[in-house]
Motif scaffolding. Structure first.
Motif, short mmCIF file in Angstrom:
data_model
loop_
_atom_site.label_atom_id
_atom_site.label_comp_id
_atom_site.label_asym_id
_atom_site.label_seq_id
_atom_site.Cartn_x
_atom_site.Cartn_y
_atom_site.Cartn_z
N PHE A 62 0.70 -1.36 0.08
CA PHE A 62 -0.25 -0.58 0.20
C PHE A 62 1.14 0.86 0.08
CE2 PHE A 62 -2.26 -3.69 2.01
CZ PHE A 62 -3.27 -3.27 1.60
N ALA A 63 2.25 1.10 0.27
CA ALA A 63 2.85 2.35 -0.33
C ALA A 63 2.06 3.04 1.44
CB ALA A 63 2.70 3.12 -1.04
N GLY A 64 2.14 2.14 1.97
CA GLY A 64 2.26 2.45 3.50
C GLY A 64 3.45 2.54 4.52
N PHE A 65 4.24 1.88 4.41
CA PHE A 65 5.58 1.75 5.25
C PHE A 65 5.88 2.95 6.11
CE2 PHE A 65 6.95 -2.27 5.53
CZ PHE A 65 5.75 -3.29 5.44
N ARG A 66 5.98 4.57 5.12
CA ARG A 66 5.93 5.52 5.52
C ARG A 66 5.76 6.21 6.96
NH1 ARG A 66 8.67 7.79 0.79
NH2 ARG A 66 8.75 9.43 2.17
N TRP A 67 6.32 7.38 7.62
CA TRP A 67 6.38 7.52 8.78
C TRP A 67 6.95 9.49 8.85
CZ3 TRP A 67 11.42 8.34 10.98
CH2 TRP A 67 12.43 8.05 10.54
N GLU B 112 14.84 1.64 -11.18
CA GLU B 112 14.18 1.83 -10.50
C GLU B 112 14.28 0.78 -9.22
OE1 GLU B 112 10.27 1.48 -12.28
OE2 GLU B 112 9.26 1.91 -10.45
N HIS B 113 12.93 1.89 -8.42
CA HIS B 113 13.70 1.36 -6.90
C HIS B 113 12.90 1.81 -5.85
CE1 HIS B 113 15.64 0.63 -2.70
NE2 HIS B 113 14.03 1.19 -2.34
N VAL B 114 11.92 1.01 -5.71
CA VAL B 114 10.41 0.25 -4.46
C VAL B 114 10.50 0.27 -3.39
CG1 VAL B 114 8.29 -0.55 -4.15
CG2 VAL B 114 9.27 -0.75 -6.53
N CYS B 115 10.69 1.21 -2.60
CA CYS B 115 10.92 1.17 -1.26
C CYS B 115 10.61 -0.10 -0.46
CB CYS B 115 10.58 2.44 -0.50
SG CYS B 115 10.57 4.15 -1.32
N TYR B 116 10.74 0.19 0.77
CA TYR B 116 11.19 -1.68 1.70
C TYR B 116 9.30 -1.19 2.18
CZ TYR B 116 10.76 -4.04 5.76
OH TYR B 116 10.69 -5.17 6.97
N GLY B 117 8.32 -2.70 1.44
CA GLY B 117 7.12 -2.30 3.09
C GLY B 117 6.71 -1.66 1.26
N CYS B 118 6.63 -1.00 0.78
CA CYS B 118 5.83 -0.63 -0.64
C CYS B 118 4.94 -1.23 -1.65
CB CYS B 118 6.32 0.93 -1.32
SG CYS B 118 5.29 1.12 -2.63
N GLY B 119 5.88 -2.01 -1.89
CA GLY B 119 4.49 -3.05 -3.03
C GLY B 119 3.87 -2.25 -4.37
N ILE B 120 3.91 -1.08 -4.55
CA ILE B 120 3.71 -0.39 -5.90
C ILE B 120 4.52 0.29 -6.83
CG2 ILE B 120 1.88 1.05 -6.80
CD1 ILE B 120 0.86 1.11 -3.79
N GLY B 121 5.78 1.07 -5.90
CA GLY B 121 6.49 1.49 -6.73
C GLY B 121 6.23 3.14 -8.08
N CYS B 122 6.89 4.11 -7.49
CA CYS B 122 5.88 5.24 -8.40
C CYS B 122 7.30 5.61 -9.20
CB CYS B 122 6.09 6.33 -7.37
SG CYS B 122 7.92 6.85 -6.10
N GLY B 123 8.45 4.66 -9.77
CA GLY B 123 9.62 5.26 -10.80
C GLY B 123 10.58 6.06 -9.59
N ARG B 124 10.65 5.97 -8.30
CA ARG B 124 11.82 6.28 -7.78
C ARG B 124 13.30 5.42 -8.13
NH1 ARG B 124 12.67 7.44 -0.90
NH2 ARG B 124 14.51 6.86 -1.01
N GLN B 125 13.89 6.50 -8.19
CA GLN B 125 15.19 5.58 -8.91
C GLN B 125 16.12 5.49 -8.02
OE1 GLN B 125 15.83 5.79 -12.61
NE2 GLN B 125 12.55 5.06 -12.13
N LEU C 220 0.07 7.04 4.03
CA LEU C 220 0.41 6.55 3.05
C LEU C 220 1.43 7.62 1.94
CD1 LEU C 220 -3.30 5.82 2.02
CD2 LEU C 220 -1.63 3.64 2.78
N CYS C 221 2.31 7.46 1.06
CA CYS C 221 3.13 7.31 0.72
C CYS C 221 2.59 8.61 -0.85
CB CYS C 221 3.79 7.23 -0.10
SG CYS C 221 5.08 7.55 -1.55
N ASP C 222 2.64 9.86 -0.20
CA ASP C 222 2.33 10.95 -1.32
C ASP C 222 2.33 10.57 -2.63
OD1 ASP C 222 1.23 13.78 -1.30
OD2 ASP C 222 3.66 14.31 -1.79
N LEU C 223 2.94 9.50 -3.14
CA LEU C 223 3.72 9.62 -4.95
C LEU C 223 2.57 8.47 -4.90
CD1 LEU C 223 7.41 9.63 -4.46
CD2 LEU C 223 5.87 11.05 -5.28
N ARG C 224 1.91 7.56 -3.87
CA ARG C 224 0.66 7.26 -5.08
C ARG C 224 -0.28 7.80 -4.23
NH1 ARG C 224 0.78 6.01 -8.70
NH2 ARG C 224 2.36 5.47 -9.84
N TRP C 225 -0.60 8.43 -3.21
CA TRP C 225 -1.98 8.15 -2.63
C TRP C 225 -2.59 10.19 -2.66
CZ3 TRP C 225 -5.27 4.64 -1.94
CH2 TRP C 225 -4.28 3.15 -2.37
S1 SF4 Z 1 5.31 5.21 -3.76
FE1 SF4 Z 1 7.70 5.47 -4.51
S2 SF4 Z 1 8.41 6.82 -3.07
FE2 SF4 Z 1 6.74 6.00 -2.23
S3 SF4 Z 1 6.62 4.49 -1.08
FE3 SF4 Z 1 6.51 3.87 -2.86
S4 SF4 Z 1 8.32 3.08 -3.91
FE4 SF4 Z 1 8.46 4.67 -1.96
#
Ligand code: SF4
Length: 638
Positions: A73-78, A247-260, A487-492
């Motif tokens: 869910f791109a929900g491991f942010r804090w 491309e790199h998907v953050c830990y626990g994200c499971g979706i990705g956003c094109g982060r490099q 939830l991560c701003d780059l997906r929500w």
């Molecule tokens: S949407 Fe992108 S920045 Fe946000 S948690 Fe996922 S990979 Fe990281």
């Protein structure tokens, strides 16, 4: 029994006497969810309004949300909050980070950590299996964030996550950052707060404790649905630098956003995304004609020293403009001002700021303060490069998107998540360089999405004030709920799908499935509104002067938008009347219009329009009677 979705405890540490207190998360989660909400309420409870940023009584508060620990869910942010001196005054401030640290804290049994007091000497805190240890960190003091992480991973192994600061925070640079893992940095000046506490690092182990979801099957179904609507997968990420990044998907994200991410000459990985991927790029292109990724050195330097790129971004542009106008020389500043865009310039600038050396001491106070010190024409032109009173870089200009004026005016910092809530639709309409405005996202669809997420179809007409106050309020309330889940701003929020407007109920469905608290969209947004009102109370209690302080940089009212002033929209194009593209070049934000917009906004918020103070009835409606009582005692309630 621990609530679904939570680890169950809040940890409070006092560095002055090494006291440790644990309390139940449920004292806070019922009303404030997690993340921004819990962090802000802990701040309200722990930090008296007269506290100075570098006082022992100030707290550095970190909090994850109920979605952290559930991949997909791109929900491991804090979130991190505390009182900082980054802005034009000492103020409650906040930031949002990704990667592993917040989740690891949760896996140790803690939804939030509040650190107060001041250690006698450089200290690090180790959290392992829920236990707390204090360690001498004298040997780490003076090291860059990257060096600290490398050193501590040697000692503790790879399965730890480290929150740390660089030399800038140790020297109390107001815009010093906190930094963790592989490039997650948090702004808002909170690194300096950590530095003021002599706290060099907080090391958390991966540990085994995992939160439980109330409805795991429903959650799985939602994760699959979200994965299936990931938009634009065929369009390369705008942050890609061919031949360098991947491309790199953050830990626990499971979706990705094109982060490099990318490597330079070791196996250490660095980030390239959003503002960090553009910072210094135009200067490098102008100086050397290169567009090969070499500008990323600037972000690496900022991350290593622990400095906010969004401050240095505007500062570099201002210095360059001053040099070109003959207002600043190498002899006056010690900076190679005729080499802006070179590695030499950025290396010298950063080193002088971090060491508070010569003109670096002036720049260390922030760009606006430095411009004031230089004075004359250099002071007059500075706002061209900044968006906030905290000297943050110019991006989502309110003269283009007037609804963002209310977002800038009511926040202590550049509220990037909210700005995206307006700008993402406008950018999609613009075509992001893939066509003419409206080609990819026609105005009929824009109106449908605006109706759902901004409250009215007319809000998609940027030529009128109509619908803009409601759009700002709706974006803020949703953002505060999102920042509390977190939830991560780059997906929500997912506002657009290939088939039409996104599903605005996804966030409340996830919250319900995780916690078992059946919550519809309106209820979740109401919680967001509650948290926003709590923050308003924090600001008022510390001295925010209500309506008088809800203001923009004067520049937006006095200086017409120039062509190419905003890098992503050189012609200032927006959808106007009947969906026809129109240019905002030459426009200012009329002061009377702005005041009218505020009147409407306060009314929608249920606040007193004359003063901008909340009303007793509104706070009661939001379940904030305790906050109202406090404000009433201070004469800050209507
Ligand atoms: S949407 Fe992108 S920045 Fe946000 S948690 Fe996922 S990979 Fe990281």
């Amino acid at each position: 029994m621990t609530e679904f979705g939570y680890a169950g405890n809040i940890l409070k540490i006092d560095l002055s006497n090494q006291d440790i207190i644990k309390s139940p998360t449920s004292d806070y989660s019922q009303r404030f969810i997690g993340g921004h909400g819990i962090a802000a309420k802990l701040y309200w409870d722990m930090v008296p309004p007269q506290t100075r940023a570098y006082d022992a009584e100030n707290s550095l508060i970190c909090a994850s949300g109920p979605v952290s620990g559930f991949p997909g869910f791109a929900g491991f942010r804090w979130k991190v909050c505390g009182k900082s001196i980054e802005g034009d005054r000492e103020s409650f401030n906040y930031c949002n980070l990704g990667e592993r640290w917040g989740a690891f804290l949760k896996f140790n049994g803690y939804d939030a950590l509040a650190v107060r007091g001041k250690a006698e000497k450089p200290t690090s805190v180790v959290i392992n299996n829920g236990n707390i240890e204090f360690k001498d960190a004298s040997s780490l003091w003076g090291k860059t964030t990257f060096e600290v992480i490398d050193t501590l991973k040697e000692e503790y192994g790879k399965n730890v996550s480290i929150l740390t600061i660089g030399p800038a925070a140790e020297r109390l640079i107001p815009y010093a950052t906190v930094f963790t893992d592989e490039g997650a940095s948090g702004s808002g000046g909170l690194g300096a707060v950590m530095g003021s506490k002599n706290l060099k690092a907080i090391i958390v182990s991966s540990n085994k404790h995992r939160p439980r979801a109330a409805h795991p099957d429903k959650l799985k179904e939602l994760a699959e649905k979200i994965r299936s609507i990931r938009p634009h997968t065929d369009i390369p990420s705008p942050w890609t630098i061919p031949g360098l990044t991947r491309e790199h998907v953050c830990y626990g994200c499971g979706i990705g956003c094109g982060r490099q991410i990318y490597n330079v000459d070791t196996d250490r990985r660095y980030k390239s995304l959003c503002q960090a991927s553009k910072f210094y790029a135009a200067s490098v292109l102008k100086y050397s004609g290169k567009s090969d990724g070499s500008h990323l050195l600037a972000t690496r330097l900022c991350d290593g020293y622990g400095i906010d790129t969004s401050i240095i971004h505007g500062m570099v542009e201002w210095i360059d403009a001053c040099h070109e106008a003959g207002l600043m020389t190498e002899a006056q500043t010690g900076l190679p001002v005729n080499k802006v865009g070179s590695p030499e310039f950025i290396n010298t600038l950063m080193s002088m700021i971090v060491n508070r050396e010569g003109f670096g001491e002036v720049l260390a106070r922030g760009t606006i303060a430095a411009a004031k010190e230089v004075g004359g024409e250099a002071e007059k032109i500075v706002h061209r490069y900044l968006s906030t009173r905290g000297s943050e870089t110019k991006d989502y200009d309110p003269r283009i998107m007037i609804a963002t004026s209310l977002l800038f005016a009511t926040e202590p910092r550049r509220p990037i998540q909210q700005l995206h809530g307006i700008a993402s639709l406008e950018l999609t309409w613009l075509g992001m360089g893939n066509g003419k405005p409206g080609d990819f996202f026609p105005i009929e669809r824009f109106r449908e999405v605006a109706k759902k997420f901004w409250g009215s179809a007319i809000s998609a007409d940027f030529s009128t004030l109509e619908g803009k106050a409601l759009a700002a309020k709706m974006v803020q309330d949703r953002a505060y709920a999102k920042e509390s889940l977190v939830l991560c701003d780059l997906r929500w929020p997912t506002m657009i799908t290939p088939d039409g407007p996104g599903d605005s109920t996804m966030e409340n469905q996830i919250y319900s499935a995780v916690t078992g608290k059946e919550t519809d969209e309106a209820e979740l947004n109401k919680i967001g509104e509650r948290i926003f009102n709590l923050q308003r109370a924090i600001l008022l209690r510390q001295g925010w002067d209500g309506r008088r302080d809800d203001r923009l940089l004067d520049y937006y009212h006095t200086d017409p938008l120039e062509k190419a002033e905003v890098f992503w929209n050189a012609d200032g194009l927006v959808p106007g009347k009947n969906g026809k593209a129109m240019s905002r070049v030459g426009k200012v934000i009329d002061r009377d219009d702005f005041e009218k917009l505020k009147d409407e906004y306060y009314e929608l918020r249920g606040w007193d329009a004359g003063t901008g103070l909340p009303t007793e009835s509104k706070l009661a409606e939001l379940g904030l009677e305790d906050i109202a009582l406090d404000l009433k005692g201070r004469g800050l309630l209507k």
